[in-house]
Design a protein around this motif. Structure first.
Motif, PDB file in Angstrom:
ATOM      1  N   LYS A   1       0.856  -1.183   0.000  1.00 11.61           N
ATOM      2  CA  LYS A   1       0.000   0.000   0.000  1.00 11.61           C
ATOM      3  C   LYS A   1       0.893   1.233   0.000  1.00 11.61           C
ATOM      4  O   LYS A   1       1.788   1.362   0.829  1.00 11.61           O
ATOM      5  N   ILE A   2       0.648   2.118  -0.960  1.00 12.23           N
ATOM      6  CA  ILE A   2       1.406   3.370  -1.040  1.00 12.23           C
ATOM      7  C   ILE A   2       0.425   4.515  -0.854  1.00 12.23           C
ATOM      8  O   ILE A   2      -0.460   4.740  -1.694  1.00 12.23           O
ATOM      9  N   SER A   3       0.561   5.240   0.257  1.00 20.32           N
ATOM     10  CA  SER A   3      -0.275   6.418   0.504  1.00 20.32           C
ATOM     11  C   SER A   3       0.389   7.615  -0.160  1.00 20.32           C
ATOM     12  O   SER A   3       1.475   8.034   0.232  1.00 20.32           O
ATOM     13  N   HIS A   4      -0.280   8.165  -1.161  1.00 23.09           N
ATOM     14  CA  HIS A   4       0.314   9.243  -1.948  1.00 23.09           C
ATOM     15  C   HIS A   4       0.116  10.611  -1.310  1.00 23.09           C
ATOM     16  O   HIS A   4       0.966  11.492  -1.443  1.00 23.09           O
ATOM     17  N   GLY A   5      -1.003  10.799  -0.652  1.00 21.93           N
ATOM     18  CA  GLY A   5      -1.273  12.099  -0.048  1.00 21.93           C
ATOM     19  C   GLY A   5      -2.516  12.073   0.815  1.00 21.93           C
ATOM     20  O   GLY A   5      -3.492  11.385   0.498  1.00 21.93           O
ATOM     21  N   GLU A   6      -2.458  12.798   1.922  1.00 23.66           N
ATOM     22  CA  GLU A   6      -3.627  12.987   2.791  1.00 23.66           C
ATOM     23  C   GLU A   6      -4.042  14.443   2.689  1.00 23.66           C
ATOM     24  O   GLU A   6      -3.251  15.350   2.951  1.00 23.66           O
TER      25      GLU A   6
ATOM     26  N   LEU B   1      -5.744   2.368  -7.766  1.00 22.24           N
ATOM     27  CA  LEU B   1      -5.582   3.719  -7.243  1.00 22.24           C
ATOM     28  C   LEU B   1      -6.914   4.183  -6.664  1.00 22.24           C
ATOM     29  O   LEU B   1      -7.905   4.315  -7.387  1.00 22.24           O
ATOM     30  N   HIS B   2      -6.933   4.452  -5.363  1.00 22.22           N
ATOM     31  CA  HIS B   2      -8.147   4.886  -4.659  1.00 22.22           C
ATOM     32  C   HIS B   2      -8.034   6.374  -4.336  1.00 22.22           C
ATOM     33  O   HIS B   2      -7.089   6.800  -3.661  1.00 22.22           O
ATOM     34  N   GLU B   3      -9.006   7.133  -4.805  1.00 25.77           N
ATOM     35  CA  GLU B   3      -9.091   8.554  -4.471  1.00 25.77           C
ATOM     36  C   GLU B   3     -10.311   8.752  -3.591  1.00 25.77           C
ATOM     37  O   GLU B   3     -11.451   8.700  -4.068  1.00 25.77           O
ATOM     38  N   THR B   4     -10.092   8.961  -2.297  1.00 30.37           N
ATOM     39  CA  THR B   4     -11.159   9.139  -1.327  1.00 30.37           C
ATOM     40  C   THR B   4     -11.158  10.596  -0.860  1.00 30.37           C
ATOM     41  O   THR B   4     -10.210  11.338  -1.115  1.00 30.37           O
TER      42      THR B   4
ATOM     43  N   VAL C   1      -5.432   9.558  -0.805  1.00 34.05           N
ATOM     44  CA  VAL C   1      -5.226   8.927  -2.102  1.00 34.05           C
ATOM     45  C   VAL C   1      -4.142   7.870  -1.935  1.00 34.05           C
ATOM     46  O   VAL C   1      -3.053   8.161  -1.436  1.00 34.05           O
ATOM     47  N   TYR C   2      -4.443   6.630  -2.308  1.00 36.23           N
ATOM     48  CA  TYR C   2      -3.482   5.548  -2.114  1.00 36.23           C
ATOM     49  C   TYR C   2      -3.639   4.505  -3.213  1.00 36.23           C
ATOM     50  O   TYR C   2      -4.671   4.419  -3.890  1.00 36.23           O
ATOM     51  N   THR C   3      -2.589   3.710  -3.380  1.00 32.87           N
ATOM     52  CA  THR C   3      -2.590   2.618  -4.350  1.00 32.87           C
ATOM     53  C   THR C   3      -2.305   1.309  -3.641  1.00 32.87           C
ATOM     54  O   THR C   3      -1.405   1.235  -2.798  1.00 32.87           O
ATOM     55  N   ILE C   4      -3.061   0.280  -3.985  1.00 29.99           N
ATOM     56  CA  ILE C   4      -2.798  -1.085  -3.516  1.00 29.99           C
ATOM     57  C   ILE C   4      -2.221  -1.879  -4.693  1.00 29.99           C
ATOM     58  O   ILE C   4      -2.839  -1.971  -5.758  1.00 29.99           O
ATOM     59  N   VAL C   5      -1.035  -2.438  -4.481  1.00 29.44           N
ATOM     60  CA  VAL C   5      -0.366  -3.228  -5.517  1.00 29.44           C
ATOM     61  C   VAL C   5      -0.436  -4.692  -5.124  1.00 29.44           C
ATOM     62  O   VAL C   5      -0.045  -5.070  -4.017  1.00 29.44           O
ATOM     63  N   THR C   6      -0.927  -5.521  -6.033  1.00 25.42           N
ATOM     64  CA  THR C   6      -0.980  -6.960  -5.808  1.00 25.42           C
ATOM     65  C   THR C   6      -0.441  -7.679  -7.044  1.00 25.42           C
ATOM     66  O   THR C   6      -0.473  -7.148  -8.163  1.00 25.42           O
ATOM     67  N   ARG C   7       0.051  -8.878  -6.805  1.00 20.69           N
ATOM     68  CA  ARG C   7       0.535  -9.698  -7.920  1.00 20.69           C
ATOM     69  C   ARG C   7      -0.644 -10.506  -8.481  1.00 20.69           C
ATOM     70  O   ARG C   7      -1.419 -11.089  -7.709  1.00 20.69           O
ATOM     71  N   ILE C   8      -0.747 -10.542  -9.797  1.00 17.74           N
ATOM     72  CA  ILE C   8      -1.827 -11.290 -10.441  1.00 17.74           C
ATOM     73  C   ILE C   8      -1.454 -12.779 -10.446  1.00 17.74           C
ATOM     74  O   ILE C   8      -0.391 -13.155 -10.938  1.00 17.74           O
TER      75      ILE C   8
END
Length: 277
Positions: free
Chosen positions: A209-214, A261-264, A268-275
């Motif tokens: 999880k990468i939190s880009h900005g609050e 990429l979730h913009e709430t 704003v954060y991104t969840i990275v998962t392996r397929i």
């Protein structure tokens, strides 16, 4: 009788005085602990980098300290001492030309003893998502306990890093400077600037999880910056865009990885998962 007694008395006094003399012992110089703090827990080859050494001692004398990486000697950049922070020295290394794990060794000579400590520092070819993901292994991460950051004012900060399950805080990594950030820019995975948290299960990385900005903390942050940064990554594909309640979710794919990429309204954060596959 007196003739024999007097020499014996003098000899006795001399022996007693001689035995009673004690030279002042040299105080023992104690080094309590040594911290080795790389700039990046996973370092990219081909770029110069810094490593901090912090140690604690009960004396003020100057020591001979050297730090080497696989035989290369680091150049001392700064040295400070503080009562609560100990002695902190920052060394700079020239770029390493190949990927792999290399021994990073500090040697401290205080004139009475030589103290050594060593760990392995991992180098990767690049900071692509796949290259970093494959290097985030429990056995390696659990051997790195500290990292060095710099504040916006340039002050050296030695911060604790501890591998843990399920969540491991990995630190702040940003491609460009932002006024609200407390640390200087330090990019990590291509296209993903922010505060990294790793999730593990049974020692295996599950997601990042990468939190880009609050929005409350970083009032100058614009989500469009994050969207543009992700879109600039080689091989990225836009999969979908949707709105769920007040949240906007944009899904990307980079090779075998999905980025959500979730913009709430708050973050704003991104969840990275392996397929799987």
């Amino acid at each position: 009788m007196v003739r024999y007694f007097t020499p014996l008395l003098i000899a006795y006094i001399l022996i007693t005085v001689s035995c009673g003399k004690t030279e002042n012992p040299v105080p023992k110089k104690n080094i309590e602990r040594i911290l080795i703090a790389p700039e990046m827990i996973i370092q990219r080859k081909g770029v110069a980098f810094d490593v901090a050494v912090r140690y604690f001692k009960d004396y003020t004398d100057h020591d001979k300290v050297s730090l080497t990486l696989n035989g290369q000697t680091g150049a001392l950049q700064s040295e400070t001492s503080a009562e609560l922070e100990g002695t902190t020295m920052v060394f700079r290394f020239q770029p390493v030309g190949q990927a792999g794990d290399f021994p990073l060794k500090v040697v401290i000579d205080n004139g009475q003893e030589v103290v050594e400590q060593q760990l392995a520092l991992r180098f990767v070819n690049d900071f692509t998502l796949a290259g970093v993901w494959n290097s985030l292994q429990k056995d390696y991460l659990s051997t790195i306990l500290f990292r060095v950051d710099r504040s916006n004012e340039g002050h050296v900060q030695v911060n604790t890093f501890r591998y843990a399950e399920p969540y491991t805080g990995f630190g702040l990594y940003f491609l460009t400077s932002r006024p609200a950030l407390m640390v200087q820019q330090k990019p990590f995975i291509n296209g993903l600037s922010g505060n990294y948290v790793l999730e593990f299960a049974n020692g295996v990385l599950q997601n990042i999880k990468i939190s880009h900005g609050e929005k409350i903390v970083d009032t100058d942050y614009n989500p469009a910056t994050t969207r543009a940064e992700i879109a600039s990554v080689d091989g990225v594909t836009l999969i979908s865009e949707e709105t769920v309640g007040n949240d906007k979710i944009t899904t990307y794919r980079i090779q075998d990885f999905k980025l959500s990429l979730h913009e709430t309204p708050q973050e704003v954060y991104t969840i990275v998962t392996r397929i799987p596959g």
